[in-house]
Enzyme design. Structure first.
Site, short mmCIF file in Angstrom:
data_model
loop_
_atom_site.label_atom_id
_atom_site.label_comp_id
_atom_site.label_asym_id
_atom_site.label_seq_id
_atom_site.Cartn_x
_atom_site.Cartn_y
_atom_site.Cartn_z
N ASP A 31 4.60 1.18 11.88
CA ASP A 31 3.40 0.50 11.39
C ASP A 31 3.27 -0.91 11.95
OD1 ASP A 31 3.48 1.96 8.04
OD2 ASP A 31 2.91 2.75 9.99
N ARG A 73 -8.07 10.29 2.70
CA ARG A 73 -7.52 10.68 4.00
C ARG A 73 -6.33 11.59 3.85
NH1 ARG A 73 -9.61 9.40 7.72
NH2 ARG A 73 -8.00 10.24 9.06
N ILE A 105 7.40 7.73 16.69
CA ILE A 105 7.12 8.38 15.40
C ILE A 105 5.84 9.20 15.42
CG2 ILE A 105 6.74 7.98 12.93
CD1 ILE A 105 9.60 7.38 13.81
N CYS A 136 -5.63 12.87 11.66
CA CYS A 136 -6.21 11.53 11.56
C CYS A 136 -6.04 10.89 12.93
CB CYS A 136 -5.49 10.73 10.49
SG CYS A 136 -3.87 10.19 11.02
N LYS A 169 0.84 -1.21 0.00
CA LYS A 169 0.00 0.00 0.00
C LYS A 169 0.87 1.25 0.00
CE LYS A 169 -1.62 1.76 4.00
NZ LYS A 169 -1.35 3.20 4.18
N ASN A 170 1.89 1.27 0.86
CA ASN A 170 2.68 2.50 1.03
C ASN A 170 3.69 2.72 -0.08
OD1 ASN A 170 1.17 3.00 3.23
ND2 ASN A 170 2.73 2.43 4.73
N ARG A 197 -0.68 15.05 11.79
CA ARG A 197 -0.14 14.81 10.44
C ARG A 197 0.28 16.13 9.78
NH1 ARG A 197 -1.46 9.43 9.25
NH2 ARG A 197 0.32 9.41 7.84
N PRO A 198 1.16 16.91 10.40
CA PRO A 198 1.60 18.19 9.81
C PRO A 198 2.37 17.95 8.51
CG PRO A 198 3.00 17.58 11.64
CD PRO A 198 1.86 16.60 11.63
N ILE A 199 2.51 19.00 7.70
CA ILE A 199 3.26 18.87 6.44
C ILE A 199 4.34 19.94 6.35
CG2 ILE A 199 1.38 17.74 5.18
CD1 ILE A 199 0.78 20.48 3.89
N ASP A 200 4.78 20.44 7.49
CA ASP A 200 5.79 21.51 7.50
C ASP A 200 7.10 21.08 6.82
OD1 ASP A 200 5.72 19.78 9.83
OD2 ASP A 200 7.47 20.87 10.51
N ARG A 236 -8.80 -0.43 4.16
CA ARG A 236 -7.98 0.57 3.46
C ARG A 236 -6.64 -0.02 3.05
NH1 ARG A 236 -6.26 4.76 7.08
NH2 ARG A 236 -4.92 5.24 5.31
C1 EPZ Z 1 4.00 7.19 5.81
O1 EPZ Z 1 3.21 8.22 6.39
C2 EPZ Z 1 3.11 5.96 5.77
N1 EPZ Z 1 1.94 6.22 4.94
C3 EPZ Z 1 2.65 5.61 7.19
O2 EPZ Z 1 1.90 4.40 7.11
C4 EPZ Z 1 3.88 5.35 8.06
O3 EPZ Z 1 3.46 5.11 9.38
C5 EPZ Z 1 4.80 6.58 8.02
O4 EPZ Z 1 5.14 6.89 6.64
C6 EPZ Z 1 6.09 6.34 8.78
O5 EPZ Z 1 6.75 5.24 8.26
C7 EPZ Z 1 2.06 6.11 3.60
O6 EPZ Z 1 3.13 5.83 3.09
C8 EPZ Z 1 0.82 6.36 2.79
P1 EPZ Z 1 6.01 10.66 7.87
P2 EPZ Z 1 3.77 9.75 6.37
O7 EPZ Z 1 5.88 11.88 7.04
O8 EPZ Z 1 4.47 9.99 5.10
C9 EPZ Z 1 5.81 13.89 11.35
C10 EPZ Z 1 0.15 2.94 7.59
O9 EPZ Z 1 -0.30 2.47 8.64
N2 EPZ Z 1 5.84 14.86 10.24
O10 EPZ Z 1 7.27 9.87 7.81
O11 EPZ Z 1 2.66 10.64 6.76
C11 EPZ Z 1 4.50 13.11 11.37
O12 EPZ Z 1 3.50 13.82 12.06
C12 EPZ Z 1 0.51 4.40 7.51
O13 EPZ Z 1 0.35 2.28 6.54
C13 EPZ Z 1 5.98 16.22 10.55
O14 EPZ Z 1 6.08 16.60 11.71
O15 EPZ Z 1 4.81 9.66 7.58
C14 EPZ Z 1 4.89 11.83 12.06
O16 EPZ Z 1 4.87 12.06 13.46
C15 EPZ Z 1 0.25 5.13 8.82
N3 EPZ Z 1 5.99 17.10 9.52
C16 EPZ Z 1 6.32 11.60 11.60
O17 EPZ Z 1 6.81 12.88 11.13
C17 EPZ Z 1 5.89 16.71 8.21
O18 EPZ Z 1 5.92 17.59 7.31
C18 EPZ Z 1 6.44 10.58 10.47
O19 EPZ Z 1 5.67 11.07 9.39
C19 EPZ Z 1 5.75 15.33 7.92
C20 EPZ Z 1 5.73 14.41 8.95
#
Ligand code: EPZ
Length: 433
Positions: free
Chosen positions: A305, A91, A327, A115, A21-22, A120-123, A397
């Site tokens: 995960d 989502r 995480i 969620c 999926k990811n 889930r910030p995107i900074d 999902r």
């Molecule tokens: C991906 O999410 C995966 N989703 C998640 O899988 C997985 O848990 C995660 O990576 C970590 O491995 C998909 O690939 C679709 P991150 P993503 O950006 O990209 C913080 C599942 O169960 N962060 O690495 O959203 C964030 O809040 C899902 O299959 C910021 O602060 O993960 C989190 O605490 C759940 N600012 C941490 O970093 C940002 O701009 C990791 O997030 C981006 C992230």
């Protein structure tokens, strides 16, 4: 939709692991930038993929789905205008950010709503993109990214965010010079995205390491690519074998990508026997041992995960175990539900202590997120009696054909529609008490 599970059974047989999926979600988004025909094999039939395909179709691209093969023709001109309700079904529409910036030079997206796992910030996404020259504003609750041009150069992620790495990799192919990315995420899904982009004609290297090198191009070609198998689904069925005291063989299983789960299970006394590079037999011991401490970390650390999946396996281990979730700030949604089955779990901040109990009992529980839901399935399979799991749309999902795969190895599980649940199962559960 609900799952009705009668636990306490030993399972046996083979589970074929599906596509990741990811990995497939960012790859489907990336098909937008090629403007060509892409044939993707091993795409899991899960609702997140269906939602992503609906968005691509809304953009006007021709998509055909034949089993687990998805063909995308993104040659038509389009604009990145997607209705909010369509984006929100996925989502997290943020996976389209890099592709929209690359293909259209701009993107207007609603920020991913909070969620179950937290804000889930995107900074981190926006920080690197703005350094590359993307103008970012907010209009009517939407994030608007506009880029007259993207500059080549060296950029560093403050944290190895998976999504930010994927978005920047895809956007960077439009830059005006070579791009070096430092401290990127190193997850196997990043490597798969790189391999797909290379198959489409991009010059990218270094995914999976501390430095990714990108030579921008706008020249892509038709390509055919097979998505990697799902390492978290692999961890899920390894946990099913361990928790139910069973022996299971997993095929199409990317064992090299889930080594930390393998190591944890082996410390618990589980035998993990590789048969082929993508085939493994998992043999549970009579009694599982506890784990001193498992801490989730970015890859190659223990994957967040798999945290809920490992917790379900620890519920009956002989002794006390500890998990630290580093995480996500809110990734213990499964704990209260597992306690309804008799689990003894104590959460303090991001640390969970699991005291093994001799018996778990069936209960009526609620899936709160994808992996929390999978955790409830694992616990229900090793609990005595019947469990009814609500809100299994979360599970659907990310897990292809979970009910069929479990039934094939002897589990007594069934999907209940709303009406069936109201009549039969609740009575059954009440009879049990
Ligand atoms: C991906 O999410 C995966 N989703 C998640 O899988 C997985 O848990 C995660 O990576 C970590 O491995 C998909 O690939 C679709 P991150 P993503 O950006 O990209 C913080 C599942 O169960 N962060 O690495 O959203 C964030 O809040 C899902 O299959 C910021 O602060 O993960 C989190 O605490 C759940 N600012 C941490 O970093 C940002 O701009 C990791 O997030 C981006 C992230």
């Amino acid at each position: 939709m609900k799952y009705l599970i009668e636990g306490g059974r030993k399972l046996s047989g083979t589970v074929k692991i599906s596509g990741s999926k990811n990995a497939v979600l960012p790859i489907l988004a990336a098909t937008i930038i090629t403007g060509k025909k892409t044939v993707l094999h091993n795409c899991p039939r899960i609702s997140d993929v269906d939602c992503t395909i609906d968005i691509l179709r809304h953009l006007g691209y021709e998509i055909t789905v034949d089993g687990t093969t998805v063909t995308v023709d993104s040659s038509k001109e389009s604009t990145p205008e997607v209705p909010r309700e369509l984006m929100e079904r996925l989502r997290s529409s943020i996976i389209f950010l890099g592709a929209f910036i690359n293909r259209f030079g701009y993107a207007k997206l609603y920020p991913p709503g909070g969620c179950e796992l937290g804000k889930r910030p995107i900074d981190i996404h926006l920080c690197v993109l703005s350094e590359m020259g993307v103008n970012i504003t907010e209009e009517n609750c939407r994030i608007c990214c506009h880029t007259p041009k993207l500059s080549g150069g060296e950029y560093r992620f403050s944290f190895p965010s998976v999504g930010a790495t994927e978005n920047v990799m895809i956007a960077a192919l439009r830059a005006d010079g070579p791009v070096i990315l430092k401290n990127p995420a190193k997850e196997p899904e990043i490597v798969d995205l790189q391999n797909f982009l290379r198959a489409a004609g991009a010059d990218i290297s270094g995914a999976g390491t501390d430095t990714i090198r990108i030579i921008p191009t706008q020249e892509f070609h038709d390509c055919e690519y097979t998505v990697c198998s799902d390492r978290i689904e692999t961890a899920t069925y390894m946990a099913v074998a361990a928790a139910t005291g069973s022996t299971l063989t997993l095929t199409n299983a990317p064992l090299r990508d889930i080594t930390k789960m393998t190591e944890a299970l082996e410390q618990m006394g589980v035998y993990v026997i590789p048969k082929l590079p993508d085939m493994v037999t998992v043999i549970a011991p009579r009694q599982l041992k506890p784990l001193n401490m498992i801490t989730t970390m970015p890859h190659p650390g223990f994957p967040t995960d798999a945290q809920a999946l490992l917790m379900a396996t620890l519920l009956k281990a002989q002794g006390s175990s500890m998990i630290v979730e580093n995480i996500f700030e809110n990734r213990y949604n499964h704990v209260e539900e597992l306690k309804k089955m008799g689990a003894a779990i104590f959460v303090n901040g991001n640390t969970a202590t699991i005291n093994g109990v001799p018996v778990l009992h069936g209960a009526e529980v609620y899936a709160k997120d994808l992996r929390a839901g999978a955790s409830l399935v694992i616990a229900a399979l090793c609990a005595e009696g019947r469990s009814l799991i609500h809100n299994v749309h979360h599970i659907e999902r990310g897990y292809e054909n979970m009910i069929e795969k479990l039934q094939k190895i002897g589990a007594n599980v069934q999907m209940l529609t709303e009406s069936e649940q109201n009549s039969e199962s609740v009575c059954l559960l009440k009879d049990e008490k």
